[in-house]
Design a protein around this motif. Sequence first.
Motif, mmCIF file in Angstrom:
data_model
loop_
_atom_site.group_PDB
_atom_site.id
_atom_site.type_symbol
_atom_site.label_atom_id
_atom_site.label_comp_id
_atom_site.label_asym_id
_atom_site.label_seq_id
_atom_site.Cartn_x
_atom_site.Cartn_y
_atom_site.Cartn_z
ATOM 1 N N LEU A 143 15.236 -2.488 -6.338
ATOM 2 C CA LEU A 143 16.666 -2.746 -6.490
ATOM 3 C C LEU A 143 17.167 -2.299 -7.860
ATOM 4 C CD1 LEU A 143 16.627 -6.164 -4.686
ATOM 5 C CD2 LEU A 143 18.113 -4.268 -4.026
ATOM 6 N N GLU A 144 16.380 -2.536 -8.908
ATOM 7 C CA GLU A 144 16.806 -2.077 -10.233
ATOM 8 C C GLU A 144 16.776 -0.556 -10.317
ATOM 9 O OE1 GLU A 144 16.067 -2.584 -15.020
ATOM 10 O OE2 GLU A 144 14.874 -3.781 -13.619
ATOM 11 N N ALA A 145 15.702 0.062 -9.793
ATOM 12 C CA ALA A 145 15.596 1.519 -9.870
ATOM 13 C C ALA A 145 16.753 2.197 -9.146
ATOM 14 C CB ALA A 145 14.263 1.975 -9.284
ATOM 15 N N MET A 146 17.107 1.721 -7.972
ATOM 16 C CA MET A 146 18.219 2.327 -7.238
ATOM 17 C C MET A 146 19.544 2.126 -7.972
ATOM 18 S SD MET A 146 17.445 1.773 -3.181
ATOM 19 C CE MET A 146 17.873 0.044 -3.220
ATOM 20 N N ALA A 147 19.743 0.944 -8.545
ATOM 21 C CA ALA A 147 20.998 0.659 -9.231
ATOM 22 C C ALA A 147 21.191 1.539 -10.454
ATOM 23 C CB ALA A 147 21.046 -0.808 -9.637
ATOM 24 N N ARG A 148 20.099 1.979 -11.069
ATOM 25 C CA ARG A 148 20.188 2.794 -12.287
ATOM 26 C C ARG A 148 20.042 4.287 -11.999
ATOM 27 N NH1 ARG A 148 20.547 -0.381 -16.443
ATOM 28 N NH2 ARG A 148 19.666 -2.486 -16.480
ATOM 29 N N SER B 285 0.818 -1.214 0.000
ATOM 30 C CA SER B 285 0.000 0.000 0.000
ATOM 31 C C SER B 285 0.849 1.261 0.000
ATOM 32 C CB SER B 285 -0.933 0.008 1.210
ATOM 33 O OG SER B 285 -0.203 0.220 2.415
ATOM 34 N N GLN B 286 2.118 1.136 0.375
ATOM 35 C CA GLN B 286 3.038 2.280 0.418
ATOM 36 C C GLN B 286 4.047 2.266 -0.732
ATOM 37 O OE1 GLN B 286 4.632 1.187 4.206
ATOM 38 N NE2 GLN B 286 3.081 2.275 5.385
ATOM 39 N N PHE B 287 3.931 1.273 -1.599
ATOM 40 C CA PHE B 287 4.925 1.051 -2.649
ATOM 41 C C PHE B 287 4.700 1.999 -3.821
ATOM 42 C CE2 PHE B 287 6.261 -1.526 -6.448
ATOM 43 C CZ PHE B 287 7.626 -1.431 -6.216
ATOM 44 N N ASP B 288 5.808 2.554 -4.333
ATOM 45 C CA ASP B 288 5.782 3.385 -5.534
ATOM 46 C C ASP B 288 6.045 2.462 -6.721
ATOM 47 O OD1 ASP B 288 6.265 5.094 -7.674
ATOM 48 O OD2 ASP B 288 7.459 6.511 -6.511
ATOM 49 N N SER B 289 4.982 2.008 -7.392
ATOM 50 C CA SER B 289 5.134 1.024 -8.453
ATOM 51 C C SER B 289 5.845 1.596 -9.669
ATOM 52 C CB SER B 289 3.769 0.470 -8.860
ATOM 53 O OG SER B 289 2.920 1.515 -9.303
ATOM 54 N N ARG B 290 5.821 2.921 -9.818
ATOM 55 C CA ARG B 290 6.472 3.533 -10.975
ATOM 56 C C ARG B 290 7.974 3.665 -10.759
ATOM 57 N NH1 ARG B 290 8.336 8.344 -12.081
ATOM 58 N NH2 ARG B 290 7.545 9.162 -10.112
ATOM 59 N N ALA B 291 8.364 4.248 -9.637
ATOM 60 C CA ALA B 291 9.775 4.554 -9.414
ATOM 61 C C ALA B 291 10.464 3.601 -8.449
ATOM 62 C CB ALA B 291 9.925 5.986 -8.899
ATOM 63 N N GLY B 292 9.708 2.716 -7.798
ATOM 64 C CA GLY B 292 10.291 1.848 -6.791
ATOM 65 C C GLY B 292 10.424 2.563 -5.460
ATOM 66 N N GLY B 293 10.646 1.804 -4.417
ATOM 67 C CA GLY B 293 10.752 2.379 -3.085
ATOM 68 C C GLY B 293 9.395 2.549 -2.445
ATOM 69 N N PHE B 294 9.402 3.160 -1.274
ATOM 70 C CA PHE B 294 8.193 3.262 -0.465
ATOM 71 C C PHE B 294 7.985 4.706 -0.024
ATOM 72 C CE2 PHE B 294 9.943 -0.944 -0.181
ATOM 73 C CZ PHE B 294 8.842 -1.746 -0.436
ATOM 74 N N PRO C 35 19.601 4.581 -17.175
ATOM 75 C CA PRO C 35 18.293 3.932 -17.348
ATOM 76 C C PRO C 35 18.357 2.594 -18.065
ATOM 77 C CG PRO C 35 18.171 6.259 -17.899
ATOM 78 C CD PRO C 35 19.615 5.938 -17.734
ATOM 79 N N VAL C 36 19.307 2.442 -18.993
ATOM 80 C CA VAL C 36 19.460 1.173 -19.713
ATOM 81 C C VAL C 36 20.942 0.848 -19.812
ATOM 82 C CG1 VAL C 36 17.341 1.443 -21.061
ATOM 83 C CG2 VAL C 36 19.503 2.332 -21.961
ATOM 84 N N ASP C 37 21.238 -0.426 -19.944
ATOM 85 C CA ASP C 37 22.625 -0.827 -20.130
ATOM 86 C C ASP C 37 23.084 -0.476 -21.542
ATOM 87 O OD1 ASP C 37 22.991 -1.880 -17.591
ATOM 88 O OD2 ASP C 37 22.183 -3.831 -18.163
ATOM 89 N N PRO C 38 24.320 -0.022 -21.710
ATOM 90 C CA PRO C 38 24.821 0.288 -23.054
ATOM 91 C C PRO C 38 24.978 -0.983 -23.878
ATOM 92 C CG PRO C 38 26.581 0.397 -21.451
ATOM 93 C CD PRO C 38 25.327 0.200 -20.663
#
Length: 659
Positions: free
Chosen positions: A227-232, A183-192, A362-365
């Motif tokens: 995890l992906e959003a933070m890594a990028r 219910s607290q999750f940001d589905s677009r950007a990730g995180g809470f 945002p994307v791998d080269p």
Amino acid sequence: MTNRLGAATSPYLLQHRDNPVHWQEWGPDAFAEARRRNVPVLLSVGYAACHWCHVMAHESFEDDEVAATLNAHFVSVKVDREERPDIDAVYMSAVTATTGHGGWPMTVFLTPEGDPFYAGTYFPRDHFLQVLAALDEAWRTREEEVRQSGRHIATALSDALAPPPPATVDTAALDRAVTTLASQFDSRAGGFGRAPKFPPSMVLEFLLRHHARTGDDLSRRMADRTLEAMARSGMYDQLGGGFARYSVDADWVVPHFEKMLYDNALLLRAYTSWWRATGSALARRIVDELAEFVLRDLSTPEGGFASSLDADAARVEGLTYAWTPAQLDEVLGAAEAARAAELFVVTETGTFEHGASTLQLPVDPDDPAWFASVRRRLLDSRATRPQPGRDDKVVTSWNGLAIAALAGAGSVLGHPEWVAAAERCADHVLAVHVVDGRLRRASRGGVVGRAEAVADDYGNLAEGLLALHQATGDPRWLRDAQALLHRAVERFGADDGGFHDTADDAETLYLRPRSAADNAEPSGQSALAGALVTLGALTGDTAVIERGRQATEAGLGLAGRDPRFAGWSLAVAEAIAAGPVQVAVVGDGPHATDLLSTARRSTSPGAVVVAGSPDADGIPLLANRPLVQGSPAAYVCHGFVCDLPVTTVPDLEAALARA
């Protein structure tokens, strides 16, 4: 009177040794002076990497008019929150209770007896002077009223900060925590939640463990996206590795640039767990880069790990890390700079300040060799810029987190040099930080500080030593962890099965700190709970497991209200719900190595894995576990109930899946 910080060991205190303010360190002498002069105490708490601490220092504490006012009417005390988390915790409770928010620098005014009567965080210079004048006037004309206010605040906080009732470790409660997090999750950007966003490392560990135990897709999706959003993101240093403390926006674009050891150790552990669960190439790259960052930028000559890198360089936040298109062009040339700007989202208007951008990915080269060349050239150029300062004190708790992360990642991913670095760190901390059988909080340059360790120091260091025991098979790490946890249970235990943050004979503050909240790092209570559960699994001692369960349940009351602040308690609860699984691999040679590698890839929550010769001295899980027809074998137990030994990798994979 003069400034008395010149002999301090804390880099943060040393940053203030040349202030015209007559600073003192926390201690009985400061309060004795306040009583003798009958003046209030200004308590200023911060840390070396804190941007706004630097701003207030430059504006106010380096200002002669502010200093004259403080020196005439107050006793001024500086505290490094990283050396004295107990002082920070109890007075931060006053800040949040009276202002509705907290943070650093923390500014609290105390009676000479230590009761807080006025509190805040950052004050601009002119406002700060107004506050000082008003409080001085109030103390001179209405002293008893001010003292009564301080006593009232202290009493009210002591009553209000009682821990929530314990909650039982059960699977329904863990399911509800996932639902609440969703219910607290940001589905677009990730995180809470919304901005600012902090890396939720322990919550992510819980979600990955929950998925491993239950197969629940929702928990896995939340972990994957975050995890992906933070890594990028711009919060991750795309050139040099390492995560900043937090993002000021909801999209992870603009970081608050300080890099903390505890964040990066916890995230190294979380990304290792993600790699175990997914085999993701991105997860593997982040693990490699995080470990390299910690070893390259935070190692100290004595073998420990430094606390942080500053947010500022040459008094400018982010100066080292942000880029403009023109700066890219200067290093790479026009054609490559345009390509790199598109890849890293470096724009003409900038994503940060003054037309500069943080680097995102945002994307791998599509050309890894070109990407590696660009990163190397940009990193070499960045090295010529002003660099952030380093707080090189070695904090016991955070080094314990680093030991656990490096030992775990190194053993799983086949990097013995990471495990060796964890061993050097453990040797250093145990040699320097244990004084007369008691653990101290921090050291610098091999000289240990006076501050006693708190509960998370014991819990996180013990957890690190237990990870080293599993990575190396050396029983001395198990023995040292047992000794630490035995002392902690004796000296920090609370009546409800949880733990206080300070020992039973610690310095008396206006209240005894105790927090169940896992915020930037595990609370002392959950750190000890997790270490006890791991120790119980490694020794087969059900009483130790039960003590860990009691401590976990003491922290789960908070999880029912807001699981974002109970991530490690929930992760430990998953380990309890899962057994935890015990795996013993006996024998040597390539076949034993294959079995051990398979066991270490297990995602079972809290699983422990040991390897060695049958009946090896000092390793309880290897006792009475022989080779099978002369061949290496793996023994898998779940909740202290054991399967028949297996001798092939497919059979071990099946046994782990059943467990």
